[in-house]
Design a protein around this motif. Structure first.
Motif, PDB file in Angstrom:
ATOM      1  N   GLY A 109       0.815  -1.064   0.032  1.00 13.98           N
ATOM      2  CA  GLY A 109      -0.106  -0.015  -0.010  1.00 13.98           C
ATOM      3  C   GLY A 109       0.841   1.087   0.027  1.00 13.98           C
ATOM      4  N   PHE A 110       1.961   1.230   0.724  1.00 13.83           N
ATOM      5  CA  PHE A 110       2.826   2.336   0.647  1.00 13.83           C
ATOM      6  C   PHE A 110       3.472   2.682  -0.422  1.00 13.83           C
ATOM      7  CE2 PHE A 110       4.020   1.362   5.461  1.00 13.83           C
ATOM      8  CZ  PHE A 110       2.701   2.138   5.897  1.00 13.83           C
ATOM      9  N   GLY A 111       3.887   1.353  -1.309  1.00 16.41           N
ATOM     10  CA  GLY A 111       4.303   1.481  -2.587  1.00 16.41           C
ATOM     11  C   GLY A 111       3.437   2.040  -3.413  1.00 16.41           C
ATOM     12  N   GLY A 122       9.929  14.732   2.743  1.00 14.26           N
ATOM     13  CA  GLY A 122      10.594  15.612   1.621  1.00 14.26           C
ATOM     14  C   GLY A 122       9.873  16.468   0.970  1.00 14.26           C
ATOM     15  N   GLU A 123      10.429  16.699  -0.210  1.00  9.92           N
ATOM     16  CA  GLU A 123       9.918  17.796  -1.171  1.00  9.92           C
ATOM     17  C   GLU A 123       8.632  17.347  -1.801  1.00  9.92           C
ATOM     18  OE1 GLU A 123      11.513  19.909  -4.748  1.00  9.92           O
ATOM     19  OE2 GLU A 123      13.149  19.838  -3.299  1.00  9.92           O
ATOM     20  N   GLY A 124       8.293  15.980  -2.276  1.00 11.27           N
ATOM     21  CA  GLY A 124       7.251  15.600  -2.789  1.00 11.27           C
ATOM     22  C   GLY A 124       5.856  15.201  -1.833  1.00 11.27           C
ATOM     23  N   SER A 125       6.248  15.487  -0.374  1.00 11.44           N
ATOM     24  CA  SER A 125       5.350  14.816   0.511  1.00 11.44           C
ATOM     25  C   SER A 125       4.246  15.908   0.680  1.00 11.44           C
ATOM     26  CB  SER A 125       6.077  14.682   1.673  1.00 11.44           C
ATOM     27  OG  SER A 125       6.529  15.922   2.460  1.00 11.44           O
ATOM     28  N   SER A 126       3.037  15.465   1.549  1.00 13.75           N
ATOM     29  CA  SER A 126       2.031  16.555   1.784  1.00 13.75           C
ATOM     30  C   SER A 126       1.730  15.954   3.299  1.00 13.75           C
ATOM     31  CB  SER A 126       0.842  16.264   0.674  1.00 13.75           C
ATOM     32  OG  SER A 126       0.147  15.032   1.393  1.00 13.75           O
ATOM     33  N   ILE A 127       1.041  16.839   4.043  1.00  9.65           N
ATOM     34  CA  ILE A 127       0.620  16.583   5.430  1.00  9.65           C
ATOM     35  C   ILE A 127      -0.464  15.555   5.495  1.00  9.65           C
ATOM     36  CG2 ILE A 127      -1.227  18.155   5.155  1.00  9.65           C
ATOM     37  CD1 ILE A 127       1.263  17.545   8.302  1.00  9.65           C
ATOM     38  N   THR A 128      -1.051  15.186   4.429  1.00 11.21           N
ATOM     39  CA  THR A 128      -1.867  14.046   4.236  1.00 11.21           C
ATOM     40  C   THR A 128      -1.307  12.738   4.252  1.00 11.21           C
ATOM     41  OG1 THR A 128      -3.458  15.373   2.957  1.00 11.21           O
ATOM     42  CG2 THR A 128      -3.987  13.304   2.901  1.00 11.21           C
ATOM     43  N   THR A 129      -0.381  12.488   3.271  1.00  9.44           N
ATOM     44  CA  THR A 129       0.299  11.356   3.255  1.00  9.44           C
ATOM     45  C   THR A 129       1.493  11.110   4.687  1.00  9.44           C
ATOM     46  OG1 THR A 129       2.107  12.337   1.956  1.00  9.44           O
ATOM     47  CG2 THR A 129       0.215  11.053   0.872  1.00  9.44           C
ATOM     48  N   THR A 130       1.738  12.032   5.016  1.00  8.56           N
ATOM     49  CA  THR A 130       2.647  12.164   6.291  1.00  8.56           C
ATOM     50  C   THR A 130       1.726  11.464   7.493  1.00  8.56           C
ATOM     51  OG1 THR A 130       4.185  13.874   5.567  1.00  8.56           O
ATOM     52  CG2 THR A 130       4.045  13.304   7.800  1.00  8.56           C
ATOM     53  N   PHE A 131       0.664  12.061   7.314  1.00  8.77           N
ATOM     54  CA  PHE A 131      -0.374  11.522   8.857  1.00  8.77           C
ATOM     55  C   PHE A 131      -0.713  10.250   8.344  1.00  8.77           C
ATOM     56  CE2 PHE A 131      -1.405  15.684  10.735  1.00  8.77           C
ATOM     57  CZ  PHE A 131      -1.592  15.010  11.991  1.00  8.77           C
ATOM     58  N   LEU A 132      -0.902   9.746   7.308  1.00  7.88           N
ATOM     59  CA  LEU A 132      -1.395   8.393   6.709  1.00  7.88           C
ATOM     60  C   LEU A 132      -0.057   7.329   7.315  1.00  7.88           C
ATOM     61  CD1 LEU A 132      -3.252   6.349   5.514  1.00  7.88           C
ATOM     62  CD2 LEU A 132      -2.063   6.747   3.253  1.00  7.88           C
ATOM     63  N   TYR A 133       0.906   7.906   6.810  1.00  9.65           N
ATOM     64  CA  TYR A 133       2.053   7.067   7.115  1.00  9.65           C
ATOM     65  C   TYR A 133       2.482   6.864   8.645  1.00  9.65           C
ATOM     66  CZ  TYR A 133       7.179   5.802   7.235  1.00  9.65           C
ATOM     67  OH  TYR A 133       8.258   5.110   7.253  1.00  9.65           O
TER      68      TYR A 133
END
Length: 195
Positions: A109-111, A122-133
């Motif tokens: 799923g992470f992939g 990093g540069e291509g990240s968002s707060i949404t995906t960081t929280f999900l992670y």
């Protein structure tokens, strides 16, 4: 007769104490995840929150797998209460295989998220995906504890430490695994409906 009665009383007391300690641990873990999901809800109002983000398909499959883990663990507990050792062996090993499959699906799923162009840092990240992670990795860390305890239970089972009168280890393992199952189902539904 008196010695047997004392031994039974000790077993009951030990069982109650162990279950109470596990219950306190599960309550504290629940509070931690409640804090994480609250932060998630508060962060949704940010301008940089992804509005069109979809959960990866692997997370749907992993949800079905972890529910199956709870079923096999429950059946293992029932089988040991009937002294059906061969069924317990198959069910515990099946639970372990399903638990490992859950972890594999989480990483798949992470992939899938990364392949969509969303990164966790990093540069291509968002707060949404960081929280999900953060939420899913925190659950995976708790699941690692469940897998370690399951390996210990399987080891003790092969050492013939469990039978219809001594089921405490399997009962505690099943309690924790059911908690992990409910926790993931809650997180999955939360992430699905509050994304």
């Amino acid at each position: 007769m008196e010695m047997t009665l004392k031994t039974n009383e000790e077993q009951v007391r030990k069982s109650k104490s162990a279950k109470l300690i596990l219950l306190f641990a599960m309550v504290s873990m629940t509070m931690m995840f409640a804090g994480l999901t609250s932060a998630f809800v508060v962060s949704k109002s940010r301008a940089d929150w992804l509005k069109n983000f979809e959960l990866p398909s692997a997370f749907y499959w992993s949800t079905a797998v972890i529910i199956a883990c709870s079923v096999t663990f429950y059946l293992a507990k029932k089988a040991i209460q009937k002294d059906n050792r061969s069924a317990v062996t198959g069910l515990l090993l099946g639970t372990l295989a399903l638990g490992v499959l859950f972890v594999v699906l989480q990483f798949k799923g992470f992939g899938q998220i990364v392949s969509e162009g969303y990164y966790f840092t990093g540069e291509g990240s968002s707060i949404t995906t960081t929280f999900l992670y953060v939420v899913t990795v925190t659950h995976l860390l708790h699941l690692a504890g469940g897998l370690i305890s399951l390996l210990i239970i399987i080891y003790n089972h092969f050492k013939q430490k469990y039978n219809s009168t001594q089921t405490l280890g399997i009962e505690l393992g099943a309690m924790y695994w059911h908690f992990l199952d409910l926790l993931w189902v809650y997180l999955f539904l939360f992430l699905y409906f509050f994304k």
